[in-house]
Design an enzyme around this catalytic site. Structure first.
Site, mmCIF file in Angstrom:
data_model
loop_
_atom_site.group_PDB
_atom_site.id
_atom_site.type_symbol
_atom_site.label_atom_id
_atom_site.label_comp_id
_atom_site.label_asym_id
_atom_site.label_seq_id
_atom_site.Cartn_x
_atom_site.Cartn_y
_atom_site.Cartn_z
ATOM 1 N N SER A 42 0.793 -1.239 0.000
ATOM 2 C CA SER A 42 0.000 0.000 0.000
ATOM 3 C C SER A 42 0.821 1.283 0.000
ATOM 4 O O SER A 42 0.245 2.374 -0.062
ATOM 5 C CB SER A 42 -0.961 0.018 1.190
ATOM 6 O OG SER A 42 -2.070 -0.820 0.946
ATOM 7 N N LYS A 59 0.032 3.748 -2.664
ATOM 8 C CA LYS A 59 -0.963 4.826 -2.577
ATOM 9 C C LYS A 59 -0.308 6.202 -2.474
ATOM 10 O O LYS A 59 -0.999 7.224 -2.581
ATOM 11 C CB LYS A 59 -1.892 4.581 -1.394
ATOM 12 C CG LYS A 59 -2.760 3.326 -1.555
ATOM 13 C CD LYS A 59 -3.755 3.194 -0.421
ATOM 14 C CE LYS A 59 -4.642 1.974 -0.587
ATOM 15 N NZ LYS A 59 -4.004 0.726 -0.130
ATOM 16 N N SER A 92 -5.707 3.551 4.597
ATOM 17 C CA SER A 92 -5.139 2.730 3.516
ATOM 18 C C SER A 92 -6.230 2.032 2.723
ATOM 19 O O SER A 92 -6.115 0.851 2.353
ATOM 20 C CB SER A 92 -4.157 1.696 4.083
ATOM 21 O OG SER A 92 -3.333 1.171 3.067
#
Length: 374
Positions: A56, A59, A111
Protein backbone atom coordinates in the site's frame (compact mmCIF):
# COMPACT_ATOMS: atom_id res chain seq x y z
CA UNK A 1 6.54 27.42 -6.47
CA UNK A 2 8.53 28.38 -3.37
CA UNK A 3 8.84 24.83 -2.11
CA UNK A 4 9.63 23.60 -5.59
CA UNK A 5 12.59 25.94 -5.79
CA UNK A 6 13.69 25.42 -2.19
CA UNK A 7 13.96 21.68 -2.70
CA UNK A 8 14.58 21.00 -6.39
CA UNK A 9 13.35 17.54 -7.25
CA UNK A 10 15.68 17.34 -10.22
CA UNK A 11 18.40 16.63 -7.67
CA UNK A 12 16.60 13.72 -6.08
CA UNK A 13 18.66 11.11 -7.97
CA UNK A 14 21.83 12.39 -6.24
CA UNK A 15 24.07 9.51 -5.18
CA UNK A 16 26.37 11.15 -2.66
CA UNK A 17 26.59 8.17 -0.31
CA UNK A 18 27.83 8.53 3.25
CA UNK A 19 29.71 5.41 4.35
CA UNK A 20 27.84 3.55 7.08
CA UNK A 21 29.48 0.80 9.11
CA UNK A 22 27.48 -2.24 10.21
CA UNK A 23 27.73 -1.31 13.88
CA UNK A 24 26.18 2.12 13.27
CA UNK A 25 22.87 0.93 11.82
CA UNK A 26 21.33 -2.53 11.38
CA UNK A 27 18.14 -3.00 9.39
CA UNK A 28 16.21 -6.26 9.11
CA UNK A 29 14.48 -5.28 5.86
CA UNK A 30 15.21 -6.90 2.51
CA UNK A 31 15.83 -3.38 1.16
CA UNK A 32 16.12 0.04 2.76
CA UNK A 33 17.02 3.65 2.02
CA UNK A 34 17.46 6.85 3.99
CA UNK A 35 17.72 10.21 2.23
CA UNK A 36 18.01 13.88 3.11
CA UNK A 37 14.49 15.19 2.58
CA UNK A 38 15.73 18.66 1.67
CA UNK A 39 17.83 17.75 -1.36
CA UNK A 40 17.69 13.98 -1.90
CA UNK A 41 21.23 13.21 -0.75
CA UNK A 42 21.59 9.53 0.05
CA UNK A 43 22.44 8.73 3.67
CA UNK A 44 22.07 4.96 3.83
CA UNK A 45 21.30 2.15 1.38
CA UNK A 46 20.66 -1.57 1.68
CA UNK A 47 19.80 -3.40 -1.55
CA UNK A 48 18.15 -0.11 -2.45
CA UNK A 49 18.07 -0.76 -6.21
CA UNK A 50 16.43 -4.20 -5.94
CA UNK A 51 12.97 -4.37 -7.51
CA UNK A 52 10.43 -5.44 -4.88
CA UNK A 53 6.66 -5.23 -4.33
CA UNK A 54 5.62 -2.25 -2.17
CA UNK A 55 2.04 -3.04 -1.06
CA UNK A 56 0.00 0.00 0.00
CA UNK A 57 2.93 2.41 -0.14
CA UNK A 58 1.71 2.42 -3.77
CA UNK A 59 -0.96 4.83 -2.58
CA UNK A 60 1.69 7.54 -2.33
CA UNK A 61 1.51 7.77 -6.13
CA UNK A 62 -2.28 7.38 -6.22
CA UNK A 63 -2.79 10.11 -3.63
CA UNK A 64 -0.25 12.38 -5.33
CA UNK A 65 -2.11 12.18 -8.64
CA UNK A 66 -5.38 12.93 -6.84
CA UNK A 67 -3.77 16.03 -5.29
CA UNK A 68 -2.42 17.17 -8.65
CA UNK A 69 -5.48 16.48 -10.81
CA UNK A 70 -8.53 16.33 -8.57
CA UNK A 71 -11.03 18.92 -7.36
CA UNK A 72 -11.22 18.22 -3.62
CA UNK A 73 -14.81 19.50 -3.40
CA UNK A 74 -16.04 17.23 -6.17
CA UNK A 75 -18.62 14.72 -4.93
CA UNK A 76 -18.64 11.19 -6.30
CA UNK A 77 -21.47 8.66 -6.16
CA UNK A 78 -19.76 5.32 -5.67
CA UNK A 79 -20.73 2.42 -7.92
CA UNK A 80 -20.35 -1.33 -7.46
CA UNK A 81 -17.82 -1.42 -10.30
CA UNK A 82 -15.60 1.09 -8.52
CA UNK A 83 -15.53 -1.10 -5.41
CA UNK A 84 -14.45 -4.31 -7.12
CA UNK A 85 -11.33 -4.60 -4.99
CA UNK A 86 -10.44 -6.58 -1.87
CA UNK A 87 -8.41 -5.71 1.20
CA UNK A 88 -8.28 -2.70 3.50
CA UNK A 89 -11.14 -0.24 3.23
CA UNK A 90 -12.38 3.16 4.37
CA UNK A 91 -15.88 1.64 4.41
CA UNK A 92 -17.36 2.76 1.11
CA UNK A 93 -20.54 1.08 -0.20
CA UNK A 94 -22.33 1.31 -3.57
CA UNK A 95 -24.48 4.42 -3.62
CA UNK A 96 -22.33 6.32 -1.11
CA UNK A 97 -21.48 9.95 -1.74
CA UNK A 98 -17.86 10.92 -1.05
CA UNK A 99 -15.65 13.89 -1.94
CA UNK A 100 -12.19 13.60 -3.44
CA UNK A 101 -10.89 15.24 -0.26
CA UNK A 102 -12.23 12.35 1.79
CA UNK A 103 -10.85 9.79 -0.69
CA UNK A 104 -7.38 11.29 -0.13
CA UNK A 105 -7.65 10.85 3.62
CA UNK A 106 -9.22 7.44 3.21
CA UNK A 107 -6.17 6.34 1.25
CA UNK A 108 -3.42 7.83 3.39
CA UNK A 109 -4.94 7.19 6.83
CA UNK A 110 -7.08 4.04 6.54
CA UNK A 111 -5.14 2.73 3.52
CA UNK A 112 -8.45 2.18 1.77
CA UNK A 113 -8.16 0.07 -1.36
CA UNK A 114 -11.74 1.16 -2.06
CA UNK A 115 -10.62 4.82 -1.95
CA UNK A 116 -7.75 4.08 -4.36
CA UNK A 117 -10.05 2.27 -6.79
CA UNK A 118 -12.68 5.01 -6.77
CA UNK A 119 -9.92 7.56 -7.39
CA UNK A 120 -8.72 5.48 -10.34
CA UNK A 121 -12.17 5.50 -11.97
CA UNK A 122 -12.69 9.21 -11.34
CA UNK A 123 -9.33 10.39 -12.68
CA UNK A 124 -8.44 7.67 -15.19
CA UNK A 125 -11.85 6.45 -16.32
CA UNK A 126 -10.86 2.93 -15.30
CA UNK A 127 -8.22 1.14 -13.27
CA UNK A 128 -6.17 0.57 -16.42
CA UNK A 129 -6.46 4.20 -17.48
CA UNK A 130 -5.31 5.37 -14.08
CA UNK A 131 -2.44 2.87 -13.91
CA UNK A 132 -1.23 4.35 -17.20
CA UNK A 133 -1.24 7.77 -15.49
CA UNK A 134 0.77 6.35 -12.59
CA UNK A 135 3.43 4.91 -14.88
CA UNK A 136 3.62 8.08 -16.94
CA UNK A 137 4.23 10.07 -13.76
CA UNK A 138 6.87 7.59 -12.63
CA UNK A 139 8.70 7.99 -15.93
CA UNK A 140 8.42 11.79 -15.72
CA UNK A 141 10.06 11.65 -12.29
CA UNK A 142 12.88 9.46 -13.56
CA UNK A 143 11.81 6.36 -11.62
CA UNK A 144 13.26 3.82 -14.03
CA UNK A 145 12.86 0.81 -11.74
CA UNK A 146 9.28 1.47 -10.71
CA UNK A 147 6.18 0.06 -12.40
CA UNK A 148 2.57 0.11 -11.25
CA UNK A 149 -0.15 -2.45 -12.01
CA UNK A 150 -2.76 -1.41 -9.43
CA UNK A 151 -3.73 1.88 -7.75
CA UNK A 152 -3.99 0.21 -4.34
CA UNK A 153 -0.85 -1.92 -4.09
CA UNK A 154 -2.38 -5.36 -4.30
CA UNK A 155 0.14 -7.91 -5.55
CA UNK A 156 0.83 -8.25 -9.27
CA UNK A 157 3.82 -9.60 -11.18
CA UNK A 158 4.60 -6.24 -12.80
CA UNK A 159 4.02 -4.14 -9.70
CA UNK A 160 7.33 -3.11 -8.12
CA UNK A 161 9.69 -0.36 -7.06
CA UNK A 162 13.01 0.04 -5.24
CA UNK A 163 13.66 1.43 -1.79
CA UNK A 164 15.58 4.40 -3.18
CA UNK A 165 13.01 5.27 -5.84
CA UNK A 166 10.18 4.99 -3.32
CA UNK A 167 12.06 7.39 -1.04
CA UNK A 168 12.44 9.84 -3.90
CA UNK A 169 8.76 9.52 -4.82
CA UNK A 170 7.80 10.23 -1.21
CA UNK A 171 10.08 13.25 -1.15
CA UNK A 172 8.41 14.63 -4.27
CA UNK A 173 4.90 13.90 -2.98
CA UNK A 174 5.59 15.60 0.34
CA UNK A 175 6.30 18.83 -1.52
CA UNK A 176 2.57 18.94 -2.32
CA UNK A 177 0.93 20.76 0.59
CA UNK A 178 -2.34 18.83 0.36
CA UNK A 179 -0.58 15.48 0.29
CA UNK A 180 1.69 16.43 3.20
CA UNK A 181 -1.26 17.62 5.29
CA UNK A 182 -3.05 14.31 4.87
CA UNK A 183 0.05 12.13 5.32
CA UNK A 184 0.89 13.86 8.61
CA UNK A 185 -2.62 13.66 10.09
CA UNK A 186 -3.00 11.32 13.07
CA UNK A 187 -6.74 11.22 12.45
CA UNK A 188 -9.39 12.96 10.38
CA UNK A 189 -13.13 13.59 10.73
CA UNK A 190 -14.80 12.92 7.39
CA UNK A 191 -18.34 12.91 6.06
CA UNK A 192 -19.43 10.26 3.54
CA UNK A 193 -22.07 7.59 3.06
CA UNK A 194 -25.69 7.33 1.84
CA UNK A 195 -26.67 9.79 3.13
CA UNK A 196 -23.25 11.10 4.24
CA UNK A 197 -22.58 10.96 7.96
CA UNK A 198 -19.72 11.96 10.23
CA UNK A 199 -16.98 9.42 10.97
CA UNK A 200 -13.37 9.44 12.17
CA UNK A 201 -10.43 7.65 10.52
CA UNK A 202 -7.16 6.97 12.35
CA UNK A 203 -3.78 6.88 10.60
CA UNK A 204 -2.13 3.43 10.50
CA UNK A 205 1.30 5.09 10.77
CA UNK A 206 2.17 4.58 14.45
CA UNK A 207 5.30 6.75 14.17
CA UNK A 208 3.09 9.84 14.03
CA UNK A 209 2.08 9.19 17.63
CA UNK A 210 5.38 8.39 19.28
CA UNK A 211 8.35 9.46 17.13
CA UNK A 212 9.43 13.05 17.73
CA UNK A 213 9.04 15.05 14.52
CA UNK A 214 7.26 12.39 12.41
CA UNK A 215 5.31 13.91 9.51
CA UNK A 216 4.30 10.87 7.39
CA UNK A 217 4.19 8.96 5.12
CA UNK A 218 2.58 5.52 4.42
CA UNK A 219 2.36 1.93 5.60
CA UNK A 220 1.82 -1.22 3.55
CA UNK A 221 1.46 -4.98 3.81
CA UNK A 222 0.62 -8.02 1.70
CA UNK A 223 1.75 -11.62 2.12
CA UNK A 224 4.01 -11.29 -0.91
CA UNK A 225 5.53 -7.89 -0.06
CA UNK A 226 5.72 -8.30 3.69
CA UNK A 227 5.66 -5.18 5.82
CA UNK A 228 6.56 -2.01 3.91
CA UNK A 229 6.95 1.43 5.39
CA UNK A 230 7.81 4.93 4.19
CA UNK A 231 8.43 7.45 6.96
CA UNK A 232 9.41 11.10 7.14
CA UNK A 233 10.42 13.27 10.06
CA UNK A 234 11.48 16.87 10.65
CA UNK A 235 13.42 17.99 13.69
CA UNK A 236 15.54 21.05 14.49
CA UNK A 237 15.35 22.21 10.88
CA UNK A 238 16.46 18.83 9.47
CA UNK A 239 14.35 16.56 7.27
CA UNK A 240 14.80 12.80 6.82
CA UNK A 241 12.91 10.24 4.73
CA UNK A 242 13.29 6.48 5.29
CA UNK A 243 11.99 3.43 3.41
CA UNK A 244 11.98 -0.28 4.17
CA UNK A 245 10.59 -3.08 1.97
CA UNK A 246 9.81 -6.55 3.33
CA UNK A 247 10.74 -5.66 6.89
CA UNK A 248 9.48 -7.71 9.87
CA UNK A 249 10.77 -5.07 12.30
CA UNK A 250 9.83 -1.88 10.47
CA UNK A 251 8.81 0.39 13.38
CA UNK A 252 12.05 -0.17 15.25
CA UNK A 253 14.12 0.00 12.07
CA UNK A 254 12.60 3.33 11.10
CA UNK A 255 13.27 4.88 14.48
CA UNK A 256 16.90 3.88 14.09
CA UNK A 257 17.13 5.04 10.47
CA UNK A 258 15.51 8.41 11.10
CA UNK A 259 17.69 9.09 14.14
CA UNK A 260 20.76 8.19 12.12
CA UNK A 261 19.69 10.55 9.37
CA UNK A 262 19.35 13.41 11.83
CA UNK A 263 22.80 12.64 13.24
CA UNK A 264 24.66 12.88 9.92
CA UNK A 265 22.93 15.90 8.39
CA UNK A 266 24.92 19.06 9.07
CA UNK A 267 23.45 22.55 9.20
CA UNK A 268 25.72 25.03 7.47
CA UNK A 269 24.90 28.74 7.40
CA UNK A 270 25.87 30.48 4.17
CA UNK A 271 25.97 34.21 3.53
CA UNK A 272 25.55 35.50 -0.06
CA UNK A 273 28.34 37.66 -1.46
CA UNK A 274 26.16 40.81 -1.28
CA UNK A 275 23.56 41.90 1.25
CA UNK A 276 21.39 43.61 -1.37
CA UNK A 277 21.02 44.23 -5.09
CA UNK A 278 19.45 47.21 -6.86
CA UNK A 279 17.60 46.27 -10.05
CA UNK A 280 16.36 48.94 -12.51
CA UNK A 281 12.60 48.95 -13.15
CA UNK A 282 11.21 49.96 -16.55
CA UNK A 283 7.86 51.73 -16.65
CA UNK A 284 7.42 51.81 -12.91
CA UNK A 285 6.38 54.34 -10.31
CA UNK A 286 9.89 53.82 -8.92
CA UNK A 287 13.11 53.59 -10.93
CA UNK A 288 14.51 50.58 -9.11
CA UNK A 289 13.80 47.69 -6.78
CA UNK A 290 16.08 46.78 -3.88
CA UNK A 291 16.38 43.02 -3.40
CA UNK A 292 17.82 41.96 -0.05
CA UNK A 293 19.52 38.67 0.69
CA UNK A 294 19.67 36.82 3.99
CA UNK A 295 21.97 34.16 5.40
CA UNK A 296 20.64 30.74 4.43
CA UNK A 297 20.99 27.46 6.30
CA UNK A 298 21.92 24.53 4.06
CA UNK A 299 21.21 21.06 5.40
CA UNK A 300 23.70 18.65 3.89
CA UNK A 301 25.51 15.41 4.62
CA UNK A 302 28.55 16.91 2.92
CA UNK A 303 31.14 18.82 4.91
CA UNK A 304 32.94 20.50 2.02
CA UNK A 305 32.83 24.29 1.70
CA UNK A 306 29.48 25.58 0.49
CA UNK A 307 29.55 28.20 -2.27
CA UNK A 308 26.66 30.16 -3.74
CA UNK A 309 25.67 31.80 -7.00
CA UNK A 310 23.11 34.60 -7.28
CA UNK A 311 20.92 34.85 -10.39
CA UNK A 312 18.97 38.07 -10.96
CA UNK A 313 17.66 39.82 -14.09
CA UNK A 314 19.44 42.94 -15.38
CA UNK A 315 16.13 44.84 -15.20
CA UNK A 316 12.43 44.38 -14.47
CA UNK A 317 9.19 45.62 -15.99
CA UNK A 318 6.48 47.19 -13.83
CA UNK A 319 4.15 46.31 -12.22
CA UNK A 320 5.85 44.29 -9.48
CA UNK A 321 3.97 42.79 -6.56
CA UNK A 322 5.35 42.24 -3.09
CA UNK A 323 6.32 38.58 -2.83
CA UNK A 324 7.05 38.14 -6.55
CA UNK A 325 10.02 35.86 -7.13
CA UNK A 326 12.76 38.02 -8.63
CA UNK A 327 15.70 35.61 -8.65
CA UNK A 328 17.42 32.75 -6.89
CA UNK A 329 20.56 31.87 -4.98
CA UNK A 330 21.95 28.40 -5.69
CA UNK A 331 24.22 26.63 -3.20
CA UNK A 332 26.94 24.20 -4.24
CA UNK A 333 29.15 21.63 -2.52
CA UNK A 334 32.01 20.11 -4.53
CA UNK A 335 30.47 21.68 -7.61
CA UNK A 336 27.12 19.96 -7.04
CA UNK A 337 23.96 22.00 -6.47
CA UNK A 338 22.44 21.04 -3.12
CA UNK A 339 19.87 23.78 -2.43
CA UNK A 340 18.16 26.81 -3.92
CA UNK A 341 16.56 29.78 -2.15
CA UNK A 342 14.36 32.46 -3.67
CA UNK A 343 14.82 36.22 -3.78
CA UNK A 344 11.51 38.05 -3.63
CA UNK A 345 10.25 41.61 -3.98
CA UNK A 346 9.62 43.24 -0.61
CA UNK A 347 7.43 46.04 -1.96
CA UNK A 348 4.85 46.84 -4.62
CA UNK A 349 5.88 48.93 -7.61
CA UNK A 350 3.04 50.02 -9.84
CA UNK A 351 3.13 51.27 -13.39
CA UNK A 352 4.22 54.88 -13.92
CA UNK A 353 1.40 57.37 -14.60
CA UNK A 354 1.32 58.79 -18.10
CA UNK A 355 2.89 62.19 -18.68
CA UNK A 356 6.00 63.84 -20.11
CA UNK A 357 8.10 63.58 -16.95
CA UNK A 358 7.34 59.92 -16.49
CA UNK A 359 7.99 59.17 -20.17
CA UNK A 360 11.30 61.01 -19.93
CA UNK A 361 12.28 59.07 -16.81
CA UNK A 362 11.25 55.79 -18.46
CA UNK A 363 13.42 56.53 -21.53
CA UNK A 364 16.37 57.57 -19.39
CA UNK A 365 16.07 54.46 -17.29
CA UNK A 366 15.91 52.28 -20.41
CA UNK A 367 18.95 54.04 -21.89
CA UNK A 368 20.93 53.44 -18.71
CA UNK A 369 20.04 49.77 -18.79
CA UNK A 370 21.02 49.40 -22.44
CA UNK A 371 24.29 51.14 -21.67
CA UNK A 372 25.05 48.54 -18.98
CA UNK A 373 25.11 45.83 -21.63
CA UNK A 374 28.23 47.35 -23.27
Amino acid sequence: MKKLLAVIFALFMCVCIIPVSADEITVSASAAAVINGDNGEVIYLKNADERLPMASTTKIMTALLLCEHGDFNREITVTKEMLAVEGSSMGLLPGDTVTLHDLLYGMLLASGNDAANVTAFVLGGSVKGFVDMMNEKAQALGLQNTHFATPSGLDADDHYTTALELANLARYAMQNDDFAAAASSKSAVLNYGNPPYRRTLTNHNRLLKYFDGAVGVKTGFTKKSGRCLVSAAKRDGKYVIAVTLHDPNDWSDHEQMLEYGFSVIQQIQCSPEKAEYIIPVIGGSKDSLTVKTQPYTVNSVKTAEITCKTELPKFLYAPIKKGDVIGTISYFSDGEKIAVSELVAEENIGKAPTGRNYIYRWLKNAADIIGNFH
